[in-house]
Design an enzyme around this catalytic site. Structure first.
Site, short mmCIF file in Angstrom:
data_model
loop_
_atom_site.label_atom_id
_atom_site.label_comp_id
_atom_site.label_asym_id
_atom_site.label_seq_id
_atom_site.Cartn_x
_atom_site.Cartn_y
_atom_site.Cartn_z
CG ASN A 7 46.30 63.55 17.07
OD1 ASN A 7 46.45 62.46 17.31
ND2 ASN A 7 45.55 63.93 16.27
NE ARG A 18 56.99 44.06 20.86
CZ ARG A 18 58.10 43.95 21.23
NH1 ARG A 18 59.20 44.85 21.08
NH2 ARG A 18 58.47 43.22 22.46
CG HIS A 43 41.24 61.32 13.97
ND1 HIS A 43 41.12 62.53 13.06
CD2 HIS A 43 40.17 60.40 13.47
CE1 HIS A 43 40.28 62.08 11.86
NE2 HIS A 43 39.89 61.04 12.16
NE ARG A 45 41.60 58.02 10.15
CZ ARG A 45 42.53 58.76 10.60
NH1 ARG A 45 43.12 58.71 11.79
NH2 ARG A 45 42.76 60.08 10.00
CG HIS A 50 45.40 55.58 14.97
ND1 HIS A 50 44.22 56.22 15.23
CD2 HIS A 50 45.66 55.79 13.88
CE1 HIS A 50 43.70 56.56 14.29
NE2 HIS A 50 44.50 56.56 13.35
CD GLU A 70 41.40 66.01 15.12
OE1 GLU A 70 41.71 67.34 15.01
OE2 GLU A 70 41.85 65.18 14.41
CB THR A 100 46.61 60.77 7.92
OG1 THR A 100 46.62 61.90 8.78
CG2 THR A 100 47.36 61.12 6.50
CG HIS A 190 47.16 66.84 8.09
ND1 HIS A 190 46.48 65.76 8.33
CD2 HIS A 190 47.92 66.51 7.24
CE1 HIS A 190 46.79 64.77 7.63
NE2 HIS A 190 47.77 65.29 6.82
CG ASP A 191 51.91 66.97 7.09
OD1 ASP A 191 51.66 66.08 7.88
OD2 ASP A 191 51.46 66.92 5.88
N GLY A 213 50.27 66.03 16.15
CA GLY A 213 50.59 64.97 16.53
C GLY A 213 51.91 64.26 16.24
#
Length: 237
Positions: A7, A18, A43, A45, A50, A70, A100, A190-191, A213
């Site tokens: 990810n 930046r 992913h 949004r 991001h 995603e 998230t 996830h994690d 990710g």
């Protein structure tokens, strides 16, 4: 061997902090594939904080492994997915203000909504996966939607495993066994990290893909991206 999909949202976060185009998201995706990753996950949004929607289009011709997009299937997201036609779309019930992903779908309550989305994806030859909590009833509900796969939401496991509670794997194992019996493919994310991925993989029958990710990028700050990808691949063998 379980496939590793990287990810790259965090790379886009760093770029956006930046302005400009450093680091370059497309180049990073090309590099992780060159280093051995078997997929690239993004992913986007709605606020594009991001990954941007334009990134999704720019990556279309550069992801030659598996391209996993995603997101919450709002109209803008689905219009993009149906135009790009990635390898896989993972449906995630994100709130607009979520930092998230923080919950899986209620596949029983949203059965008809999910079924309609999945039918359209399949019509366009896009593999579908539903983000779900490790609850047996939700796996059964996912089957009723017509999805190809589920993605197990692994935050609870990762948190408890970090505290030394290895029994936190049990509901995930049970859900994977049920999914296999229902002929559903199993993904997870996830994690997940270098600290917990081998234990997780060893206890999840039929695990097809993990999407990683935040931890992978964080670990790479110390160990280097090529090295970290190969460390994951070795743990997933």
């Amino acid at each position: 061997m379980t496939k590793l999909s990287v990810n790259i949202n965090k790379i886009a976060t760093l770029r956006n902090s930046r302005g400009g185009d450093l680091p370059n998201v497309v180049q990073f995706a090309k590099d992780v594939q060159r280093f051995g990753a078997e997929g690239v996950t993004i992913h986007p949004r709605p606020d594009e904080r991001h990954i941007r929607y334009q990134d999704a289009f720019d990556l279309k011709t550069e992801v030659y492994t598996e391209y996993n997009i995603e997101g919450n299937p709002i109209k803008k997201f689905m219009d993009m997915v149906l135009e790009i036609k990635p390898t896989q779309v993972t449906l995630v019930p994100d709130g607009d203000d979520a930092i998230t992903s923080n919950a899986g779908w209620d596949t029983i309550k949203h059965k008809h909504f999910l079924s309609d989305i999945i039918t359209e994806c399949k019509r366009n030859n896009i593999r579908t996966s539903i983000f779900v909590d490790p609850v047996l009833e939700q796996i059964e509900g996912a089957k009723e939607t017509g999805t190809d796969r589920i993605e197990l939401y692994t935050e609870a496991f990762a948190h408890q495993f970090g505290l030394g509670n290895s029994a936190s794997i049990v509901p995930y194992t049970e859900c994977a066994v049920l999914a296999e019996r229902l002929d559903l493919g199993v993904n997870a994310g996830h994690d997940l990290s270098l600290d917990n991925i081998k234990f997780f993989k060893d206890n999840i029958p039929g695990l097809l893909e993990v999407s990683i990710g935040h931890a992978l990028v964080s670990e790479s700050l110390y160990l280097g991206i090529e090295n970290v990808i190969n460390m994951y691949l070795n743990k997933l063998k």
